[in-house]
Design a protein around this motif. Structure first.
Motif, PDB file in Angstrom:
ATOM      1  N   ASN A  74      -5.104  -1.982   7.004  1.00  0.00           N
ATOM      2  CA  ASN A  74      -6.107  -1.356   7.773  1.00  0.00           C
ATOM      3  C   ASN A  74      -5.863  -0.184   8.315  1.00  0.00           C
ATOM      4  O   ASN A  74      -6.596   0.794   8.180  1.00  0.00           O
ATOM      5  CB  ASN A  74      -6.526  -2.390   9.014  1.00  0.00           C
ATOM      6  CG  ASN A  74      -7.051  -3.698   8.754  1.00  0.00           C
ATOM      7  OD1 ASN A  74      -7.829  -3.956   7.668  1.00  0.00           O
ATOM      8  ND2 ASN A  74      -6.782  -4.643   9.847  1.00  0.00           N
ATOM      9  N   ILE A  75      -4.754   0.234   8.598  1.00  0.00           N
ATOM     10  CA  ILE A  75      -4.138   1.430   9.018  1.00  0.00           C
ATOM     11  C   ILE A  75      -4.349   2.399   7.975  1.00  0.00           C
ATOM     12  O   ILE A  75      -4.936   3.792   8.066  1.00  0.00           O
ATOM     13  CB  ILE A  75      -2.659   1.597   9.563  1.00  0.00           C
ATOM     14  CG1 ILE A  75      -2.670   0.682  10.977  1.00  0.00           C
ATOM     15  CG2 ILE A  75      -2.160   3.010   9.871  1.00  0.00           C
ATOM     16  CD1 ILE A  75      -1.424   0.534  11.349  1.00  0.00           C
ATOM     17  N   ASN A  79     -10.145   6.693   4.690  1.00  0.00           N
ATOM     18  CA  ASN A  79     -11.375   7.084   4.856  1.00  0.00           C
ATOM     19  C   ASN A  79     -11.469   8.650   5.670  1.00  0.00           C
ATOM     20  O   ASN A  79     -12.465   9.400   4.953  1.00  0.00           O
ATOM     21  CB  ASN A  79     -12.003   5.984   5.822  1.00  0.00           C
ATOM     22  CG  ASN A  79     -12.183   4.984   4.914  1.00  0.00           C
ATOM     23  OD1 ASN A  79     -12.391   4.812   3.830  1.00  0.00           O
ATOM     24  ND2 ASN A  79     -12.375   3.980   5.918  1.00  0.00           N
ATOM     25  N   HIS A  80     -10.433   8.827   6.615  1.00  0.00           N
ATOM     26  CA  HIS A  80     -10.601   9.963   7.267  1.00  0.00           C
ATOM     27  C   HIS A  80     -10.114  11.402   6.116  1.00  0.00           C
ATOM     28  O   HIS A  80     -10.501  12.473   6.337  1.00  0.00           O
ATOM     29  CB  HIS A  80      -9.585  10.122   8.552  1.00  0.00           C
ATOM     30  CG  HIS A  80      -9.973   9.240   9.377  1.00  0.00           C
ATOM     31  ND1 HIS A  80     -11.280   9.543  10.150  1.00  0.00           N
ATOM     32  CD2 HIS A  80      -9.341   8.219  10.129  1.00  0.00           C
ATOM     33  CE1 HIS A  80     -11.533   8.691  11.127  1.00  0.00           C
ATOM     34  NE2 HIS A  80     -10.447   7.782  11.237  1.00  0.00           N
ATOM     35  N   SER A  88      -6.407   2.288   5.264  1.00  0.00           N
ATOM     36  CA  SER A  88      -7.627   2.289   4.813  1.00  0.00           C
ATOM     37  C   SER A  88      -8.357   3.252   5.736  1.00  0.00           C
ATOM     38  O   SER A  88      -9.058   4.060   5.200  1.00  0.00           O
ATOM     39  CB  SER A  88      -8.441   0.732   5.058  1.00  0.00           C
ATOM     40  OG  SER A  88      -7.936   0.027   4.244  1.00  0.00           O
ATOM     41  N   LYS A  89      -8.106   3.237   7.141  1.00  0.00           N
ATOM     42  CA  LYS A  89      -8.676   4.170   7.971  1.00  0.00           C
ATOM     43  C   LYS A  89      -8.133   5.666   7.750  1.00  0.00           C
ATOM     44  O   LYS A  89      -9.023   6.690   7.639  1.00  0.00           O
ATOM     45  CB  LYS A  89      -8.313   3.745   9.422  1.00  0.00           C
ATOM     46  CG  LYS A  89      -9.028   2.664   9.822  1.00  0.00           C
ATOM     47  CD  LYS A  89      -8.742   2.285  11.531  1.00  0.00           C
ATOM     48  CE  LYS A  89      -9.328   0.909  11.942  1.00  0.00           C
ATOM     49  NZ  LYS A  89      -9.075   0.518  13.251  1.00  0.00           N
TER      50      LYS A  89
END
Length: 202
Positions: free
Chosen positions: A72-73, A79-80, A75-76
């Motif tokens: 999750n980390i 995305n950024h 992935s974020k």
């Protein structure tokens, strides 16, 4: 040219890669998009390292798929990073100063430009005077065909029909002059067909 300084060597190599990629894809990009990016060297110096980082993060996401929290980390973060890359590319992707737009370029132009690029690369390697002469002959033939094309359009008359979101948009062409009614479509819709229309006429 060989450069020993690591930072200058990286900068020089990145510039050469950017120029090479743009040169080899130029006939295709001009034919399909009718645009030429002005700041492609500087843009690629920013985008190429970021894109490598995005690929590395994506690989980590695949390899660490079992660890949900870490995934999750990552992935974020990915995305950024992608958002930052898009924003960076948009800085040089502005009309009027970011790229040259509405370049008239058809399949014949793409063929002749490809031949000229190939001949230029062979000349750089072989330094052949005969190939220089041949390149000039190809360019002259290319220019003459362009003149014939322009001249043949002077007496032509036609109606071009575009279909945009279930609407029909008619354009009348008399020679190299075009007539159309912008009240039937929005400005955004007109921008989408502008390049196709420009290439059709000019």
């Amino acid at each position: 040219y060989y450069i020993e300084h690591k930072i200058l060597k990286w900068f020089w190599s990145s510039c050469l890669i950017s120029i090479s990629a743009t040169l080899f894809t130029l006939p295709i990009t001009l034919y399909f998009f009718h645009q030429f990016p002005i700041w492609f060297v500087l843009s690629n110096l920013i985008i190429i390292p970021i894109s490598l980082l995005v690929m590395f993060l994506a690989l980590c996401i695949v390899l660490l798929h079992s660890f949900v929290v870490i995934q999750n980390i990552l992935s974020k973060l990915t995305n950024h990073t992608v958002d930052f890359m898009i924003q960076s590319s948009n800085l040089s992707n502005r009309k009027y100063y970011g790229y040259i737009d509405s370049i008239s370029f058809d399949s014949t132009d793409a063929l002749f430009l490809s031949i000229c690029i190939a001949l230029f690369l062979i000349i750089v390697r072989t330094k052949s005077y005969k190939l220089v002469t041949l390149t000039f002959i190809v360019c002259i033939i290319w220019a003459l065909l362009g003149i014939v094309k322009q001249y043949s359009q002077i007496n032509e008359q036609e109606i071009v029909v575009f279909h945009i979101k279930k609407k029909s948009f008619f354009v009348t062409r008399i020679g190299q002059h075009i007539y159309y009614d912008l009240n039937r479509i929005t400005e955004a819709e007109f921008e989408k067909i502008h390049k196709a229309l420009y290439n059709q006429v000019f």
